[in-house]
Design an enzyme around this catalytic site. Sequence first.
Site, mmCIF file in Angstrom:
data_model
loop_
_atom_site.group_PDB
_atom_site.id
_atom_site.type_symbol
_atom_site.label_atom_id
_atom_site.label_comp_id
_atom_site.label_asym_id
_atom_site.label_seq_id
_atom_site.Cartn_x
_atom_site.Cartn_y
_atom_site.Cartn_z
ATOM 1 N N GLY A 23 52.058 -56.930 6.678
ATOM 2 C CA GLY A 23 52.662 -57.168 7.990
ATOM 3 C C GLY A 23 53.807 -56.211 8.267
ATOM 4 N N GLY A 59 47.352 -56.039 2.697
ATOM 5 C CA GLY A 59 46.902 -56.740 1.508
ATOM 6 C C GLY A 59 45.469 -56.461 1.112
ATOM 7 N N ARG A 111 53.828 -55.141 -6.718
ATOM 8 C CA ARG A 111 55.180 -55.281 -6.160
ATOM 9 C C ARG A 111 56.255 -55.270 -7.241
ATOM 10 N NH1 ARG A 111 54.380 -59.588 -1.130
ATOM 11 N NH2 ARG A 111 53.795 -57.980 0.385
ATOM 12 N N LYS A 126 40.375 -59.689 12.897
ATOM 13 C CA LYS A 126 40.697 -59.949 14.298
ATOM 14 C C LYS A 126 41.208 -58.751 15.066
ATOM 15 C CE LYS A 126 42.208 -64.754 13.756
ATOM 16 N NZ LYS A 126 43.473 -65.518 13.741
#
Length: 403
Positions: free
Chosen positions: A384, A361, A41, A205
Site C-alpha cells: 500500500g 505483497g 522486512r 480489483k
Amino acid sequence: MTAITFMKTIDSLNFAGKRALVRVDFNVPLNDAFEVTDMTRINAALGTIKKILGDGGSVVLMSHLGRPKEGPADKYSLRHIVPAVSKALGVEVLFADDCIGAGAYAQSAALKPGQVLLLENLRFYKEEEKGDAAFAEKLSKHGDIYVNDAFGTAHRAHASTAVIAKFFDKSARCFGYVMAGEIGSIAKVLNQAEKPFTAIIGGAKVSDKILIIEQLMNKAGNILIGGGMAFTFVKAMGGNIGKSLCEDDRLETAKDLLDKAKARGVNLYIPVDAIIADQFSNDAAIKASDIRAIPDGWMGLDIGEKTVALYNEVIRQSKTILWNGPMGVFEMSHFENGTRQAADAIAEATKSGAYSLIGGGDSVAAINKYNLASQVSYVSTGGGALLEYIEQGTLPGVQAVEG
Ligand code: 3PG
Ligand code: MG
C-alpha cells in the site's frame, strides 16, 4: 507528482552514547507455530540497526503486527519474532511486554551501547492508529533520536509513524536505510526512468489500481494489465467473461482508462486469452480460451499463452520495469504460468540492463516463490505504501520527519 526531496538519513548522525528509537515495519507473516515465514522486512532493517550499534548507540525497536482490534492478544504479540530478529541480527534482542509504561521505560533507560530492545505491538493501544499525540509523546520517551524506517507503514498517519516526529528536535530525527532505499528506488523509476518504461499491474480489483494506472500513464509507455482486474476491462470492451471476477460498478472507469491511454499514446495492454476453469480450484476442469469469449459457467484464472508471449516481448525490450500484482492465481499451480513467466521475463530484462522494481505483497511473494529476488533490481517492503507514494508523490511518514 512532487519531486523527491533530499532525505536526511542516519548517515548524517553519530549515535555514540545515544538511544535511537527506530520505527520499523515488522508486520511479518507468521505460521501456526508463530514462526516468521518471510524475513524480507526483518532483513531489510538490519543495516539501519547495525549502523546505530556500530556507532556505539543502542536501539529501541517499535512496530505493529497485524490488526489487533481489542487491545493485547497473544496472537499479535511481537514476542513471537524475537528469536528471528535476534538470529538475523546476531545480537540477542531484549523484549518489553508493553510499548509504554514504567516497566518499558525502565528497560529502555537501562540499555547499554550495543543493546537492542523490541517493544510490544504498538496497536495494542488504539491510540496508535488514531494518531493520538499524547500516546506519541509517551513513545518518544524511549529515545534521544527518532529514526523512521517503516516504509511499509509510511502511508498510515499513525502515532508512531507520522505524529511522534514532532516530539524530537529536527536535528534528532531522520530516516533509516529502508526508507531511503525505497524512496530512492521509486524516484529512479518515476523520475529517471530509462525508456521504454513498462508497468505491469495485476491484482483482483480495478478500483484499487485506478489512481496508480492514471499516474503511470504520465510516466510509462507500456502498461500491461493482468490478474482478476483484467476481466472488468474485457467486459467493458464488450467481451463475454463468464463468471470471471468483475467489478460491474467499474465498467465505466475501465472504459475511461482505455480512452485516456489512447488519447495519451500509452500502450495499455489487456490480455487476449486466458486459462479458464469451471470452479475456483486447482482441481477444476481447465482449458484455454479467447478472453473475450469465455463460456458461461467458466472463469478466467490466469493469462493465456498468447498474452504471455505478447507481454514477455514487451518486458524483454524494456529498460525500466515496475511490477505490482500477479497475472493470475499463482498460489495454485495450474494458474501460475502467467505470473511465473512475467517474473522470468523481468529477471531476464534486468540481466540485460533494465532497472526493475517489484512492489506489492503478492508480486513480492511471487518473486520469492520463483527465487528471483536477487535477479531484480529492487524488491519493495511496501505494498500500500508503494502504491500511495506513486499516487500522491509523498507519504505521511515521510512528511512528518521532513516537516
Ligand atoms: C502492511 O503490511 O500493509 C503494513 O505493515 C501496514 O499494515 P496495515 O495495512 O495493517 O496498516
Ligand atoms: Mg496493508
